[in-house]
Design a protein around this motif. Structure first.
Motif, PDB file in Angstrom:
ATOM      1  N   TRP A  82     -17.327  16.357 -14.551  1.00  0.00           N
ATOM      2  CA  TRP A  82     -18.615  16.420 -13.856  1.00  0.00           C
ATOM      3  C   TRP A  82     -19.032  15.016 -13.362  1.00  0.00           C
ATOM      4  O   TRP A  82     -19.456  14.840 -12.218  1.00  0.00           O
ATOM      5  N   ALA A  83     -18.879  13.997 -14.255  1.00  0.00           N
ATOM      6  CA  ALA A  83     -19.269  12.625 -13.881  1.00  0.00           C
ATOM      7  C   ALA A  83     -18.409  12.117 -12.723  1.00  0.00           C
ATOM      8  O   ALA A  83     -18.903  11.425 -11.830  1.00  0.00           O
ATOM      9  N   LEU A  84     -17.141  12.491 -12.731  1.00  0.00           N
ATOM     10  CA  LEU A  84     -16.218  12.090 -11.668  1.00  0.00           C
ATOM     11  C   LEU A  84     -16.646  12.719 -10.336  1.00  0.00           C
ATOM     12  O   LEU A  84     -16.728  12.050  -9.302  1.00  0.00           O
TER      13      LEU A  84
ATOM     14  N   GLU B 180     -19.623  13.903  -9.585  1.00  0.00           N
ATOM     15  CA  GLU B 180     -20.937  13.350  -9.219  1.00  0.00           C
ATOM     16  C   GLU B 180     -20.760  11.974  -8.563  1.00  0.00           C
ATOM     17  O   GLU B 180     -21.447  11.658  -7.593  1.00  0.00           O
ATOM     18  N   ALA B 181     -19.814  11.180  -9.089  1.00  0.00           N
ATOM     19  CA  ALA B 181     -19.601   9.821  -8.579  1.00  0.00           C
ATOM     20  C   ALA B 181     -19.056   9.818  -7.155  1.00  0.00           C
ATOM     21  O   ALA B 181     -19.250   8.841  -6.424  1.00  0.00           O
TER      22      ALA B 181
ATOM     23  N   GLY C 179     -20.245  11.255  -4.803  1.00  0.00           N
ATOM     24  CA  GLY C 179     -21.395  11.235  -3.894  1.00  0.00           C
ATOM     25  C   GLY C 179     -22.056   9.870  -3.788  1.00  0.00           C
ATOM     26  O   GLY C 179     -22.990   9.688  -3.000  1.00  0.00           O
ATOM     27  N   PHE C 180     -21.635   8.894  -4.606  1.00  0.00           N
ATOM     28  CA  PHE C 180     -22.245   7.560  -4.538  1.00  0.00           C
ATOM     29  C   PHE C 180     -21.681   6.796  -3.337  1.00  0.00           C
ATOM     30  O   PHE C 180     -20.651   7.173  -2.785  1.00  0.00           O
ATOM     31  N   ASP C 181     -22.332   5.675  -2.966  1.00  0.00           N
ATOM     32  CA  ASP C 181     -21.793   4.891  -1.848  1.00  0.00           C
ATOM     33  C   ASP C 181     -20.476   4.210  -2.258  1.00  0.00           C
ATOM     34  O   ASP C 181     -20.147   4.125  -3.448  1.00  0.00           O
TER      35      ASP C 181
ATOM     36  N   ARG D  72     -19.133   1.224  -2.636  1.00  0.00           N
ATOM     37  CA  ARG D  72     -18.987   0.129  -3.599  1.00  0.00           C
ATOM     38  C   ARG D  72     -19.520   0.503  -4.985  1.00  0.00           C
ATOM     39  O   ARG D  72     -19.214  -0.149  -5.962  1.00  0.00           O
ATOM     40  N   SER D  73     -20.358   1.541  -5.054  1.00  0.00           N
ATOM     41  CA  SER D  73     -20.949   1.910  -6.348  1.00  0.00           C
ATOM     42  C   SER D  73     -20.145   2.974  -7.079  1.00  0.00           C
ATOM     43  O   SER D  73     -20.422   3.265  -8.234  1.00  0.00           O
TER      44      SER D  73
ATOM     45  N   TYR E 190     -16.145   2.105 -10.020  1.00  0.00           N
ATOM     46  CA  TYR E 190     -16.163   1.876 -11.477  1.00  0.00           C
ATOM     47  C   TYR E 190     -16.502   3.157 -12.260  1.00  0.00           C
ATOM     48  O   TYR E 190     -15.747   3.550 -13.161  1.00  0.00           O
ATOM     49  N   PRO E 191     -17.620   3.865 -11.915  1.00  0.00           N
ATOM     50  CA  PRO E 191     -17.882   5.110 -12.673  1.00  0.00           C
ATOM     51  C   PRO E 191     -16.787   6.154 -12.508  1.00  0.00           C
ATOM     52  O   PRO E 191     -16.523   6.920 -13.442  1.00  0.00           O
TER      53      PRO E 191
ATOM     54  N   ILE F  26     -13.557   5.509 -12.227  1.00  0.00           N
ATOM     55  CA  ILE F  26     -12.458   5.123 -13.139  1.00  0.00           C
ATOM     56  C   ILE F  26     -12.812   5.530 -14.574  1.00  0.00           C
ATOM     57  O   ILE F  26     -12.017   6.164 -15.276  1.00  0.00           O
ATOM     58  N   VAL F  27     -14.037   5.176 -14.997  1.00  0.00           N
ATOM     59  CA  VAL F  27     -14.450   5.455 -16.385  1.00  0.00           C
ATOM     60  C   VAL F  27     -14.497   6.971 -16.633  1.00  0.00           C
ATOM     61  O   VAL F  27     -13.969   7.460 -17.642  1.00  0.00           O
ATOM     62  N   ALA F  28     -15.089   7.709 -15.681  1.00  0.00           N
ATOM     63  CA  ALA F  28     -15.199   9.166 -15.851  1.00  0.00           C
ATOM     64  C   ALA F  28     -13.814   9.812 -15.861  1.00  0.00           C
ATOM     65  O   ALA F  28     -13.543  10.716 -16.659  1.00  0.00           O
TER      66      ALA F  28
ATOM     67  N   LEU G  97     -19.559   4.901 -19.800  1.00  0.00           N
ATOM     68  CA  LEU G  97     -20.119   5.832 -18.817  1.00  0.00           C
ATOM     69  C   LEU G  97     -21.649   5.883 -18.930  1.00  0.00           C
ATOM     70  O   LEU G  97     -22.355   5.913 -17.920  1.00  0.00           O
TER      71      LEU G  97
ATOM     72  N   TYR H 104     -27.531   1.170  -5.796  1.00  0.00           N
ATOM     73  CA  TYR H 104     -27.504   2.627  -5.580  1.00  0.00           C
ATOM     74  C   TYR H 104     -27.814   3.349  -6.909  1.00  0.00           C
ATOM     75  O   TYR H 104     -27.235   3.012  -7.936  1.00  0.00           O
TER      76      TYR H 104
ATOM     77  N   ARG I 294     -27.479   5.890  -9.826  1.00  0.00           N
ATOM     78  CA  ARG I 294     -26.353   6.736 -10.281  1.00  0.00           C
ATOM     79  C   ARG I 294     -26.776   7.556 -11.510  1.00  0.00           C
ATOM     80  O   ARG I 294     -27.365   6.995 -12.456  1.00  0.00           O
ATOM     81  N   TYR I 295     -26.441   8.800 -11.513  1.00  0.00           N
ATOM     82  CA  TYR I 295     -26.720   9.719 -12.628  1.00  0.00           C
ATOM     83  C   TYR I 295     -28.192   9.656 -13.069  1.00  0.00           C
ATOM     84  O   TYR I 295     -28.484   9.696 -14.258  1.00  0.00           O
TER      85      TYR I 295
END
Lengths: 145, 522
Positions: free
Chosen positions: A19-21, A23-24, A26-28, A30-31, A34-35, A37-39, B175, B187, B189-190
Motif C-alpha cells: 500500500w505504501a509503495l 501510495e508513493a 502518487g508523490f512528486d 523527487r519525493s 526514498y519512500p 525503496i523503503v516500502a 517508513l 511534498y 506524504r502519507y
C-alpha cells in the motif's frame, strides 16, 4: 486462541508495504524515490517472513492474555480519548477510565476501586493542570471540568 | 577544561542541582517498583520536562535514568522480582543472600557496584563524547548517510536471533519517519490530508506510546497470567546491616573493573543494549568465582549468594547508562532504547542530539555530561536513604494500581506536547503497534533507530546523490570520502556477522531436531 504469528504478521506487513509503495507512486518525482525503496523493502522482507513460516516450525501467537487483558484496556483508553475530544471534560471521563483500568488490572471491591480512581485522577489533575498548567480540552458540558 | 567548567557552572545553578537530586530519588523509588523498567520510568517523567527550563528538565532526566537502573536491584534482592530488566541476574545471588539474612549486605554490594560502574561510564562519556562530536563535525552529506547506515546496521547486526525481523523493524521505523512534508521538496506524504500529520507523526507521543502504553499492556497481561497461575509473592526479608567489610571490597575490585569495562565497551555500541553487557560480565564473574573461591570453606555456591553475582551485573548495567549516551550526544545515534527516549526530552526543548548540540547548546551538552558524574555521586547516599525509609512502602503499592497510573501519566504526557488531543491517539496506536511487535517477537530497538535516523538518512542520501550527479559510487569512494567507505565497510561486516550467526543458529536447530525426526515413524 493461537495463531501462526510469522505468517499472519508477515502478510499484514506485506500489505502495508505494498500500500505504501502504491501510495508513493502518487508523490512528486523527487519525493517518491526514498519512500518507494523503503516500502518496497518492507513488502519484500515481510513476504519473506511469511514464506519462511511455511518451511520452518511455526511459532504460535498466544492471544488469550492480550485479548482478555490488553484489548479491553485499549478500548477503555480509546473511549476516554473520544470523550475528551467530544468535550465531555477531563474529570468524569478520567475517573471512569481509572475505574475500568483498575478493574481490568484485577483490583476488586467497589470502595477500593473508587478510592484508587479518585486518588489517581486528583493527583493527575493537580500535577498537570495545577502544577504544570497544561490546558485541558474544552468541556462542552456546563459545570463539568 | 573551560567547557567542563561551563558544564559544572550550568549544573550547579541552585534549581538545576536540586532537580538532579530529585530525579535521583524519584528514579530510585520508581525503579524499585516491580514492573516499572527504566524505559517506563523515563517515559513517565518526560511530561515533567514541559513546564521547567531545559537545564532543569535534562538534569531531571539524567537523575531518573541513572537511578532507575540502580533502583531495579532493590526489589530483585528483596523479593526476587527485578524492578528493571537490568537487574535480571542480580535477583539470583542477591535474593539468595537476602534469604540467608544478609539483605542489607546484598543491597549494599548492589548499590556500591552501581555507583562504581556509573562513575566509570561517566568518565568515558566525559572523554569520548566531545572528541567524537568534534570529529563528526567534519562530516558532510556522504558521511552522514554512511553514519546512518552504520547505526542501523549495528543494531540490526546485533540481533542474530532473527535478522529478518530486525530488518523489518528498522523498515517500519524508516517508513514511519517519512510521514509528513518531504525534507527535500516539501511534498506532503502519507498525511491523509490531516493538518496534525503535516510535520510528521509527533515524536514525543510516539515514544511515550511505544514505551509507556505498550508497557502498560504488558503489565496487564502479566497480572492476568499471574492471576491464572495463582502465583503469590513471599514475605519480605529483613534488610539488617548495610555494611560490608574492606576484605570483600578488595575481593570485588577486579569484578568491578572488568564489569565496568565490559559495560562501557558495549554501552558505546549503538543498539547493543544493557542485557548483553550484563550477561557477559556475569559470565566473566562466574568464571573467576569458580576459579578462585568455589568449594572453599564458608563460600556459597554460584547462584546461592555469591557476592560477585551481585557486583558484576550491577556494575555492568550502570556502566552502560552513561556510555550509551556517547553515540547519542556525539553522533545523534541512541545507544539503547532509554537513551532514545532522551531524544524526546531534548526535542521538547527544541534541541537535536549530535555534534551540533555541542556548538549550538554547549552549556546543555556539557551539563548533561557532568550531570551523569554528579548523579552517580548523589546516588550512593540517596540509595541508602531510600533503602532505610521508603523501600517497604514502595513494595506495598499494588501492581494492579500501577496500570492506571502509568496509563494516565503517559497519555497526559503525550497530550501536554502541544495540548493536542490527536497526540493521545498517536500514543495509543503506537502502544498497540509496539505491543503487537513484542507479541510477534519483532524487536523494537531497530524501529526506534529507524525513526530517529530516517530523516537524516533521506536528506543526506538525496543531497549526496545531487552532488554526485546520481552516482551511488560516491559513498564508497576511498579517495574523496574515506570515512564513508570505512563506515560502510564496517556496516557490511555487521551484516555478514549477523547473517552468519543466523545461519549457524538455524543449522544447529535443524541438527538438534534431526535425530527426533529420523527416529519418528514414517
Amino acid at each position: 486462541m493461537k495463531l501462526p504469528s510469522d505468517l499472519w504478521i508477515g502478510a499484514v506487513l506485506t500489505g502495508i508495504g505494498v500500500w505504501a509503495l502504491w501510495e508513493a507512486t502518487g508523490f512528486d518525482d523527487r519525493s517518491r524515490t526514498y519512500p518507494m525503496i523503503v516500502a518496497g523493502l518492507l513488502a519484500v522482507s515481510s513476504a519473506s517472513m511469511a514464506c519462511l513460516s511455511f518451511v520452518r516450525n511455526q511459532e504460535q501467537l498466544a492471544l488469550a492474555g492480550p485479548l482478555r487483558a490488553a484489548l479491553p484496556a485499549g478500548g477503555v483508553i480509546a473511549a476516554w480519548a473520544a470523550a475528551l475530544s467530544f468535550g465531555l471534560g477531563f474529570l468524569l471521563p478520567t475517573l471512569l477510565m481509572q475505574i475500568a483500568l483498575l478493574w481490568l488490572g484485577g483490583i476488586r471491591g467497589a470502595i477500593r476501586i473508587l478510592a484508587y480512581a479518585v486518588l489517581i485522577t486528583a493527583a493527575a489533575y493537580g500535577l498537570f493542570v495545577v502544577g504544570l498548567e497544561v490546558p485541558l480540552p474544552r468541556s462542552r458540558v456546563p459545570g463539568l471540568m | 577544561m573551560d567547557v567542563i567548567a561551563l558544564g559544572f557552572s550550568t549544573l550547579f545553578a541552585p534549581g538545576v542541582i536540586l532537580v538532579l537530586a530529585v530525579g535521583v530519588f524519584a528514579g530510585l523509588i520508581v525503579g524499585s517498583i516491580p514492573g516499572i523498567n527504566d524505559n517506563i520510568a523515563f517515559a513517565m517523567f518526560i511530561p515533567f520536562s514541559f513546564a521547567i527550563p531545559p537545564e532543569q528538565a535534562l538534569a531531571l532526566m539524567v537523575g531518573v535514568y541513572c537511578a532507575a537502573a540502580a533502583g531495579g536491584a532493590i526489589p530483585a534482592i528483596m523479593i526476587k522480582v527485578p524492578g528493571t530488566a537490568s537487574a535480571l541476574l542480580t535477583a539470583v545471588d542477591g535474593n539468595a543472600m537476602a534469604r540467608q539474612g544478609k539483605a542489607g549486605k546484598a543491597l549494599s554490594i548492589a548499590i556500591t557496584s552501581s555507583v562504581i560502574g556509573g562513575i566509570a561510564s561517566s568518565l568515558v562519556l566525559l572523554v569520548f563524547a566531545p572528541t567524537l562530536a568534534l570529529f563528526a563535525l567534519r562530516f558532510g552529506y556522504v558521511e552522514n548517510f554512511a553514519l546512518a547506515i552504520l547505526g542501523l546496521s549495528s543494531v540490526v547486526g546485533l540481533l542474530s536471533a532473527n535478522v529478518l525481523k530486525g530488518v523489518i523493524s528498522a523498515l517500519i521505523g524508516l517508513l514511519t519517519a517519512t510521514v509528513g512534508f518531504s525534507l527535500v521538496t516539501g511534498y506532503p506524504r502519507y498525511t491523509f490530508d490531516s493538518v496534525n500529520l503535516i510535520e510528521g507523526i509527533p515524536f514525543v507521543p510516539l515514544l511515550v506510546g511505544l514505551f509507556g502504553i505498550a508497557a502498560m499492556f504488558e503489565l496487564l497481561v502479566d497480572i492476568w497470567n499471574e492471576r491464572r497461575s495463582g502465583k503469590a509473592v513471599s514475605g519480605l526479608p529483613l534488610i539488617g546491616s548495610l555494611k560490608f567489610g574492606w576484605a570483600l571490597a578488595r575481593r570485588l575490585v577486579p569484578v568491578w573493573s572488568l564489569s565496568a569495562t565490559i559495560g562501557n565497551l558495549i554501552g558505546v555500541l549503538p543498539g547493543a543494549g544493557m542485557l548483553m553487557a550484563i550477561f557477559l560480565s556475569y559470565d566473566q564473574a562466574a568464571r573467576r568465582f569458580r576459579r578462585r573461591f568455589a568449594g572453599k570453606p564458608g563460600e556459597k555456591s554460584w547462584g546461592e549468594g555469591a557476592p560477585e553475582g551481585i557486583a558484576a551485573p550491577e556494575a555492568a548495567n550502570s556502566a552502560v547508562t552513561a556510555s550509551s549516551m556517547v553515540p547519542l550526544l556525539s553522533l545523534g545515534i541512541p545507544g539503547n532504547s532509554t537513551s532514545a527516549l532522551f531524544i524526546g526530552a531534548l526535542a521538547i526543548h527544541g534541541m537535536v542530539p549530535g555534534p551540533l548540540l555541542f556548538t549550538q547548546h554547549g552549556h546543555i551538552a556539557w551539563m548533561i555530561i557532568v550531570a551523569f558524574l554528579i548523579a552517580n555521586l548523589i546516588l550512593w547516599p540517596a540509595a541508602f536513604i531510600v533503602l532505610k525509609s521508603v523501600s517497604r512502602s514502595v513494595f506495598a503499592i499494588p501492581k494492579e494500581a500501577l496500570v492506571g497510573v502509568i496509563a494516565l501519566l503517559c497519555l497526559l504526557g503525550a497530550y501536554a506536547d502541544g495540548a493536542n488531543s490527536f497526540n493521545i491517539w498517536v500514543a495509543l496506536i503506537a502502544g498497540i503497534v509496539a505491543y503487537g511487535m513484542r507479541l510477534a517477537q519483532i524487536p523494537l530497538g531497530p524501529a526506534i533507530l529507524g525513526l530517529v535516523l530516517g530523516p537524516q538518512l533521506e536528506s543526506s542520501l538525496s543531497n549526496a546523490l545531487s552532488i554526485s550527479g546520481g552516482s551511488w559510487l560516491i559513498f564508497i569512494d576511498p579517495v574523496n570520502h574515506p570515512i564513508s567507505a570505512a563506515m560502510l565497510a564496517l556496516a557490511s561486516l555487521f551484516w555478514l556477522l549477523a547473517i552468519y550467526g543466523w545461519w549457524r543458529q538455524s543449522r544447529n536447530r535443524s541438527l538438534a531436531t534431526r535425530p527426533q525426526s529420523d527416529s519418528s515413524p514414517s
